[in-house]
Design a protein around this motif. Sequence first.
Motif, short mmCIF file in Angstrom:
data_model
loop_
_atom_site.label_atom_id
_atom_site.label_comp_id
_atom_site.label_asym_id
_atom_site.label_seq_id
_atom_site.Cartn_x
_atom_site.Cartn_y
_atom_site.Cartn_z
N VAL A 227 -44.45 7.92 -4.49
CA VAL A 227 -44.92 9.19 -4.72
C VAL A 227 -46.46 8.84 -2.93
N LEU A 228 -46.61 7.51 -3.30
CA LEU A 228 -47.84 7.66 -1.98
C LEU A 228 -47.54 7.67 -0.73
N PHE A 229 -46.48 6.84 -0.47
CA PHE A 229 -45.91 7.20 0.93
C PHE A 229 -45.67 7.98 1.28
N GLN A 230 -44.67 8.54 0.30
CA GLN A 230 -44.47 10.28 0.27
C GLN A 230 -45.80 11.40 0.76
N VAL A 231 -46.79 11.25 -0.14
CA VAL A 231 -47.68 11.93 0.33
C VAL A 231 -48.11 11.51 1.64
N LEU A 232 -48.38 9.96 1.64
CA LEU A 232 -48.92 9.87 3.42
C LEU A 232 -47.47 10.27 4.44
N LEU A 274 -44.02 0.98 7.37
CA LEU A 274 -43.73 0.95 9.15
C LEU A 274 -43.07 2.50 9.79
N THR A 275 -42.93 3.42 7.84
CA THR A 275 -42.59 4.64 8.07
C THR A 275 -43.43 5.88 8.48
N LEU A 276 -44.38 5.22 8.77
CA LEU A 276 -45.89 5.66 8.94
C LEU A 276 -45.75 6.33 10.60
N GLU A 277 -45.06 5.65 11.23
CA GLU A 277 -45.44 5.64 12.16
C GLU A 277 -45.75 7.67 12.76
N THR A 278 -44.09 7.98 13.05
CA THR A 278 -43.95 9.58 12.93
C THR A 278 -45.13 10.19 12.59
N ALA A 279 -46.03 10.41 11.02
CA ALA A 279 -46.57 10.57 10.38
C ALA A 279 -47.88 10.54 11.49
N HIS A 281 -47.73 10.64 15.09
CA HIS A 281 -47.99 10.44 15.73
C HIS A 281 -47.71 12.26 15.62
N MET A 282 -47.66 12.97 14.47
CA MET A 282 -48.11 13.83 14.27
C MET A 282 -49.13 14.20 13.95
N ALA A 283 -50.42 13.42 13.20
CA ALA A 283 -51.34 13.71 13.32
C ALA A 283 -52.30 13.76 15.02
N VAL A 284 -52.23 13.01 15.57
CA VAL A 284 -52.47 12.76 17.37
C VAL A 284 -52.13 13.84 17.70
N ALA A 285 -51.09 14.44 17.22
CA ALA A 285 -50.85 15.26 17.69
C ALA A 285 -51.58 17.22 17.55
N ARG A 286 -51.71 17.02 16.15
CA ARG A 286 -52.49 18.18 15.58
C ARG A 286 -54.04 17.61 15.46
N GLU A 287 -54.07 16.24 17.01
CA GLU A 287 -55.97 16.00 16.90
C GLU A 287 -56.46 16.47 15.51
N ASP A 288 -55.96 15.56 14.43
CA ASP A 288 -56.36 15.63 13.25
C ASP A 288 -56.78 14.01 13.12
N LEU A 289 -58.01 14.01 13.70
CA LEU A 289 -58.90 12.55 13.78
C LEU A 289 -59.44 12.24 11.97
N ASP A 290 -59.30 12.31 11.17
CA ASP A 290 -59.69 11.86 9.73
C ASP A 290 -58.31 10.98 9.48
N LYS A 291 -57.17 12.08 9.58
CA LYS A 291 -55.72 11.11 9.22
C LYS A 291 -55.14 9.70 10.20
N VAL A 292 -55.12 10.14 11.82
CA VAL A 292 -55.51 9.45 13.00
C VAL A 292 -56.12 7.99 12.35
N LEU A 293 -57.36 8.06 11.91
CA LEU A 293 -57.90 6.96 11.24
C LEU A 293 -57.50 6.28 9.90
N ASN A 294 -56.90 7.06 9.71
CA ASN A 294 -56.76 6.67 8.35
C ASN A 294 -55.35 5.59 8.46
N ARG A 297 -56.23 2.49 10.05
CA ARG A 297 -56.73 1.02 8.50
C ARG A 297 -55.50 1.13 8.27
N ILE A 298 -54.57 1.60 7.92
CA ILE A 298 -53.21 1.13 7.70
C ILE A 298 -53.20 0.25 8.15
N PHE A 299 -52.26 0.11 9.35
CA PHE A 299 -51.93 -0.72 10.17
C PHE A 299 -52.98 -2.04 9.96
#
Length: 929
Positions: A227-232, A274-279, A281-294, A297-299
């Motif tokens: 569930v945790l990784f699905q949410v992310l 490792l499955t979060l790389e696509t997510a 890039h999506m956060a970068v595309a949406r300019e969502d800095l909070d998610k990018v920083l999160n 942190r995980i990486f």
Amino acid sequence: MEGGKPSLALVYQAVQALYHDPDPAGKERASLWLGELQRSMYAWEVSDQLLQLKQDVESCYFAAQTMKMKIQTSFYELPPETHNALRDSLLTHIQNLKDLSPIIVTQLALAIADLALQMASWKGCVHTLIEKYNNDISSMLFLIEILTVLPEEVHSRSLRIGANRRTEIIEDLAYYSSTVVTLLTTCVEKTGNDEKMLIKVFRCLGSWFNLGVLDSNFMASNQLLMVLFQVLQRDETSTNLHEASSDCVCSALYAIENVETNVALALQLFQGVLTLETAYHMAVAREDLDKVLNYCRIFTELCETFLETTVRSPGQGMGDLRTLELLLICAGHPQYEVVEISFNFWYRLGEHLYKINDPTLHAIFRPYIQRLLHCLARHCQLDPDHEGIPEDTDDFGEFRMRVSDLVKDVIFLVGSVECFAQLYSTLKDGNPPWEVTEAVLFIMASIAKINMFSMSDFRENNPTLTEVLQQIVLLPESVHMAVRYTSIELVGEMSEVVDRNPRFLDSVLNYLMKGLREKPLASAAAKAIHNICSVCRDHMAQHFHGLLDIARSLDSFALSTEAAVGLLKGTALVLARLPLEKIAECLSDLCAVQVIALKKLLTEQSTNGKSADPTVWLDRLAVIFRHTNPIVENGQTHPCQKVIQEIWPVLSETLNTHQADNRIVERCCRCLRFAVRCVGKGSASLLQPLVTQMVGVYQVYPHSCFLYLGSILVDEYGMEEGCRQGLLDMLQALCMPTFQLLEQPNGLRNHPDTVDDLFRLATRFVQRSPVTLLSSSIIIHIIQCAIAATSLDHRDANCSVMKFVRDLIHTGVANDHEEDFEVRKRLIGQAMEQHGQQLVTQLMHSCCFCLPPYTLPDVAEVLWEIMVFDRPTFCRWLESALKGLPKETSGGAVTVTHKQLTDFHKQVTSAEECKQVCWAIREFTRLFR
């Protein structure tokens, strides 16, 4: 609290004033009164009643916070028979107030958790709470809140539950951890995608991961992880839920730091991240800095966890180098805050590779570091429309400083020589815009700071370096101000190159002088000149008169205080290399400006009564005295002696004029300290007037800096037979006002600087003239003061006290074949007979209940010296001290068992070196923390 228990109406009124009184003075009065109430015994009952009344959010928050604070700090006030009633009452309150405000629920949850940790009779609290509330969905939020804060509070500094109780609790929580995870899983299944509940669940799970009690095999196959990784992975996840999920993954990664013993969970987390790389890039595309920083942190946490695996088996299994690729993708993000998250990992990687020192490994990781450095140089670029010099103090300036530190730590992998040359070639071969040039020069200056010029590659006068210097000093004044500023910094860092190539000295100095005359560049140029003076002292001697001219007109340049002092330091360092016969005259010239200024201030003070601040001039004199250290052969008169004697009347008068002002007196004492150190025994003629003035002022204004200055005098003159009695008289005269000050209520705690400086002075006496001190009547009072001060939780003061006691006893242990050894031994024996038991008892009490762990090595040294002095007597004293320690907490938990006491006694008394005593104390005091 005077006047008995206050009425609830009065308490309610005070709470209202605290939150709503428009007058700040009214708020302050209410705050002080409520603080007094919180410290009183009435706080228990008043809080309970306010929570029952449930009148409004403010009064309930105050009551809940008070309840938590009382349980944390004053639990001993309650008799054991009231503990059950308190627990039941708190559980009723949290149930009744669960919908009023989340912050009240958190405070009550903390109160319940802190009670559970201290209340030994409440067995299996996790099981009790889950049994009681898990079937009621409306109670689930506060139940999860309690289960979240409970593991967090286990290591809370506010609770001194001791190692035995803590171990018992951790075992208990580990036993019930699967039950908690199952409860959280059921919660998620029942509430589906309810965001509020998911945030609570992930926070709780993270808290249990942090405590390190979850079974990793059980977790590896648990539904919650999926569930945790699905949410992310989901693009539509809200910011708050994303942050809670990220925190939880980071906690899980931190918990499996020891990868070998948690292989199944490590693999799940590794693959999940490792499955979060696509997510990402999506956060970068949406300019969502909070998610990018999160995600970053995980990486980063992933790389930190698998660091050793990556270094041990790069590219294989969980040493997969895709983890580093993820961090470099983040480093490519345009916002510098993103790459900054990963700095600690790169630093640790560099440290690991440096220790292993394997060229094959270095070759594998070098390309990654090269790419990182490329990204860092880009991130260090100022905005193209930036005007003026780079700012050091804003967020971006601090980021650049951290980049500079990181470059110094990882550059060895790329090779500082190659990198420096490579960076320079990008400037030489291209024609980059100014902001690129400035950033490259900045990185070059960072590399230059690691003293690479002493490396063998540079000893052959590497042509790149001399070319860099030549090109920089030819930079036209028309280039951007920031480029000039950073190039001046680079020249300052290249002072070793100048020292090896003195033919460049004139052109470098001319270049820096141009900078010194321009306001924005002046401080950087002054710092660079200071560096060159420090490194090229011999070559600079011919330029001394030029430096003297600068020093004479220092205030005509727009310098920071630090830069001005630095320039004088450089000048003094060069002055010390002049021929001995020239030093006195040149020193006099150098000091003249400051002395004239001080005289002028004194004249103004006496004519118009205005008191101007002399600290600038005192600090400048201090730095001159501190760094003018010529080599003087035995029998030669010190060249600075005459100058200091001439300056003394001005310093003396300045001290008298400002004797009430602690800051100015401190600067006067600092200046005198360096003057005395500069000429050593040559300051003998000042000794009598200086001591007389110090003692006189100290009687009225007990500034602790006089004690410190006294310690310098004892250090310089304590070995001189003719000075000993005078110095002892000084000590006795200074001690009387000091003891009066320290004997006031909370005197030791309120005056740690005085404690620090008093025992520095006493220690110098022990080192220079122990028999003089031990034979005097003052020693008894100093020892008693030291015993009282051993419990003082202040780093410097405590260190000084312990050093004094250690050195004092050591004088009776160290047989240095001096004729007074037997006298010393006898005098120490008498002192220990009188105070030994009290000292050992106080030391044991202090390290169990008052002192932070970093002070324990000092305590161990004192105990070791006492034991070396008289082991049989020490064994008795220690046994007596241990008998006086409490064996149980107020919550009924066992603090220390009889076996633990006897084991500790044996470990200490049979120790063969001091570090064994230190280890034993470290382990033993955990029982009381």
